[in-house]
Structure formats: C-alpha cells, structure tokens
Scaffold this active site. Structure first.
Site, PDB file in Angstrom:
ATOM      1  N   GLU A 344      15.679  -6.088 -16.227  1.00  0.00           N
ATOM      2  CA  GLU A 344      14.587  -7.002 -15.887  1.00  0.00           C
ATOM      3  C   GLU A 344      13.840  -6.489 -14.661  1.00  0.00           C
ATOM      4  O   GLU A 344      14.419  -6.389 -13.577  1.00  0.00           O
ATOM      5  CB  GLU A 344      15.212  -8.375 -15.612  1.00  0.00           C
ATOM      6  N   CYS A 345      12.593  -6.123 -14.835  1.00  0.00           N
ATOM      7  CA  CYS A 345      11.714  -5.719 -13.736  1.00  0.00           C
ATOM      8  C   CYS A 345      12.323  -4.549 -12.964  1.00  0.00           C
ATOM      9  O   CYS A 345      12.369  -3.422 -13.460  1.00  0.00           O
ATOM     10  CB  CYS A 345      11.407  -6.916 -12.847  1.00  0.00           C
TER      11      CYS A 345
END
Length: 460
Positions: A344-345
C-alpha cells in the site's frame, strides 16, 4: 444494547489548514491526561501523522472518523464506545471547518459535537472577531463551544483579539507561538522543510512523534501553555458544559471468520508507519493472527500466510531497505509460493526497482515490482477513493508525493469519491503474481470481506 452515553466532547476546527488544530488537540490531550483524565482523541478524515502525536499525548489509540470512508454507523459506534470509557472526547477537524464532502461541520452536526474554533491570530487583531462570528453563524444549528486564538504576539495582542470577540462567541483564551526546543534536530528530521515552530514538518506533514526524542517534552510545553488559558483551567466538573449524549449505535453483526487460522505479517517501523489501528483490529476480528515485524531493525519475515506492506517513508530509508537482501529474498520466496501480499503506497514503493528523490538522486530498492518511483515536489495524489476488491468495495484515500513508472498494465482503478461523470479514474491497482499493490490506502472496516480478499489466495 448499551444505552445513551454522556461524555464531554469537543470538535477542534479552524477556518483553514495550518491554524493550529493539531497543536491545541495534542496540548489539551496531554494536559488533561496529566491530570488523570482518560482522554480519547479522534481525527476527522484520513490521517496517519497527527494521530501519532495525539496517541502519545493521550496514552490511547487514535481512530479516524469520516462520514464517507467509515460511514456514519461506524463513526457512531466508535464515538459511543469512547463515551462509555472516556472522561473527555477530542476530535481534530480536517482542513477548514466547512471544507470537504463531508466536512468537519457535517460530523459536528451529525453527532452534536460542540465546535472549538482555533484561529491563527498572528496577522490580525479586530478582524479575529469577524472570523469567529462567521465560523459560529455561517451554518445555522452548528453546535458551538467557543474560540481560541493561536500564535498571538503577547498579552496586549491577546487583549485586542479578545475584545473583538462577541459576547456569545465563547472566548477560551490565547496561545503564544512556541519555539522549537531543538531546531538542529528538527532540521535533521525534516530535511529541507526545516523547523516550523514547535512542530517540524516534511513532505507528507508533521514529523512523527516517535522520531523525536523530546516529543513528550514538546507536548508538556503545549500543555503548560494551555493550562494558563480559561479552557485549560476547567476541571472535570467544568468540562461537563460540553457534555454530549451519544445515542446507542446500530447493532453490528459479528464478522465471518474469513481469515481464521491465517497469519498476516505486517511491516511496522519508520519506513512502514502508516497503519490504522482499526485495520489491525479488523484483521483480528476476521480471525487472523497479526504478526508485526520491523525491517529497519533487522527483523526477519515471520512465518505467515500473507504479507501487508503499509505506507510510510521508504524513500527516507531506501539505502537501509535495499541492504536487507535477506528480507527481499524472503519476500520473493513468499510471492514465488503464490502467497498473497498487499503493498500500500509506500509499501509499493519499497518493492520497486528504485526511488528517485526530488534532487534526482536514485537509490535502488527491492526490485520485486517492475518499475521506478520518483518523488515530486508537490502532491501527486490526494482525496477519498473506493477500490473494488473481490466481491466488495473498500473505501479509503490517497495521499502521496511520488509517481510510479511501471510496464505493468493496471488491473483496475479506484474510483474518486464524489467524482463527476467522465472524471479521470483514481489510483491504479497493480497485480504481479500474488502481489497486489496500489497508492490507495484502504480502511478495512468499510468492507471487511473485501479486506479479507486482499489476504486470501483468490483475492481479485
């Protein structure tokens, strides 16, 4: 079902970002916690950095409240649970009081949270009264607690500001600007942004509390300053003027044990620090065993069925992460075995071949995701979005300064909240074997079944 819970509560808002909301919430939380009160802090809207300070100040986990991302029922449950246990509830607003869809004002009116407006008075005097009046009366029926001036120049300035406030506005005092106690260490932590008063900042916001060795001393300085204000001088009985009745929330069904018997390994350290505690709670409620590990501390990948690499600051620790060839090989073996991984990110960035900073300096990373990340001088993604996963839809947000150049075609895209027909899609979702990666930050409780799908082999 539990009954109505009565608890003092304040929603700390402002006319704009940068006025001092975080300062006041963290200072009040520290002040009241020092007196032995149980303080529960929430953050309106998605945010990872401010809650680090609020958690340190209050001694309690901090959760997000967002009427779109969480949903009104989830917000109601969290507020009601807090009101049953806390002596006071503090909610930090987001942006300006009326900004966004939904806004902090919407949250205030939905749950009857009195608004304490923090206004930066550094460059104004009598106009302060007009700003306070406008915030109080712009929307009829807004619960109102009062106003507090921030960054006044001294007692004379504070008196001028106070004299401009209407009798019904509720004057709760003024704070002078507090200098940083450690400018040199602030510059080291924040890089080019440098020190900004008591709070050093970098490209994604405040430097996290755990990165500053004197974080608690900074909070104590805030608490000491607020203790001299009328608001800070309220005792437990005085806080009851802000008491709010929190109605029983809608009943919630127990989650199915979709992850029963599975272990999810979660990276957690300064490079992977953007983790909502509510997301970990959701994984456990789904039956998973959560095992955290710290790549920067040399931790090995724990035995696990799935891996979550959350967001954070891999770009600040790229050299150290690249040196963890043992961990890279373990993650590669995990993927080669077809086991799920959700990146995530910043977690996605760590898996890239390299990351390039704003000065053009490239540093190699783990190379498990084809592509290169590049830091931008301005935000490259911002706002609430929703991502379809499996048979469900996760709500969440995006907030990042880097861009990704990859030969992988997107397997899908998130959808921007409140987007007009024909608007550009949201963040791309990439699939590379059993790896799924995106700049999208998910709020797992928005659709627990969809969250579980991220950590199951058949995840879409």
């Amino acid at each position: 079902m539990p009954g109505t819970a009565l608890c003092p509560a304040l929603l700390v808002a402002a006319p704009a970002s940068g006025q001092g909301k975080t300062t006041v919430v963290a200072g009040l939380a520290r002040l009241w916690a020092r007196r032995g009160l149980r303080v529960q802090v929430f953050k309106c809207g998605p945010d990872y950095l401010d809650p680090f300070w609020h958690a340190l100040a209050s001694g309690q986990p901090v959760h997000a409240l967002d009427l779109w991302i969480n949903g009104a029922d989830d917000c109601a449950r969290r507020l009601h649970a807090a009101a049953q246990q806390a002596d006071v509830v503090l909610v930090e607003g987001v942006m300006g009081l009326f900004d966004g869809q939904p806004s902090a004002a919407d949250l205030s009116q939905r749950f009857g949270l009195p608004v304490l407006a923090v206004v930066d008075a550094a460059a104004m005097a009598e106009t302060f009264g007009a700003v306070a009046h406008g915030l109080q009366h712009y929307r009829p029926g807004l619960p109102w607690a009062g106003v507090l001036a921030n960054r006044v120049a001294g007692e004379r300035h504070a008196d001028m500001v106070r004299g401009a406030v209407g009798a019904d506005a509720g004057w709760w005092g003024a704070l002078e600007r507090l200098p940083s106690p450690s400018p040199a260490s602030d510059r080291a932590a924040a890089g080019t942004r440098g020190p900004a008063g008591l709070w050093p900042e970098r490209h994604l916001g405040l430097v996290a509390a755990h990165e500053l060795p004197d974080a608690l001393e900074r909070l104590d300085a805030l608490a000491d300053a607020l203790e001299r204000t009328p608001l800070g001088q309220l005792d437990r009985a005085g806080l009851q003027r802000f008491a709010v009745p929190f109605a029983p929330p809608p009943a919630v069904l127990a989650l199915p044990p979709l992850l029963q018997g599975l272990t999810v390994a979660v990276a957690r350290d300064a490079a992977f620090c953007f983790v909502y505690e509510a997301n970990l709670d959701t994984l456990r409620a789904l039956g998973a065993t959560v095992r955290c590990f710290a790549p920067l501390a040399g931790d090995a990948l724990p035995p696990c069925d799935a891996v979550w690499l959350p967001g954070g600051y891999p770009e600040l620790h790229a050299t150290a992460l690249h040196a963890r060839t043992d961990l890279r090989d373990a993650l590669a073996a995990h993927l080669a075995a077809g086991r799920p991984m959700w990146a995530e990110c910043g977690g996605m960035v760590a898996l890239c071949e390299s990351v390039t900073d704003v000065q053009g300096q490239a540093t190699p990373l783990w190379g498990l995701l084809p592509g290169h990340a590049t830091l931008q001088p301005r935000l490259a993604g911002l706002g609430p979005q929703a991502l379809a996963v499996g048979a469900g839809v996760l709500r969440g947000h995006t907030f990042h300064h880097s861009t990704l150049a990859t030969p992988l075609p997107p397997a899908g895209h998130a959808q921007r909240a409140h987007a007009a027909p024909g608007a550009a899609p949201g963040e791309a979702l990439y699939r590379h074997g059993s790896l799924r990666a995106s700049y999208f930050h998910a709020w797992f409780a928005s659709d627990p079944a969809a969250a579980a799908a991220l950590f199951l082999p058949e995840a879409a």
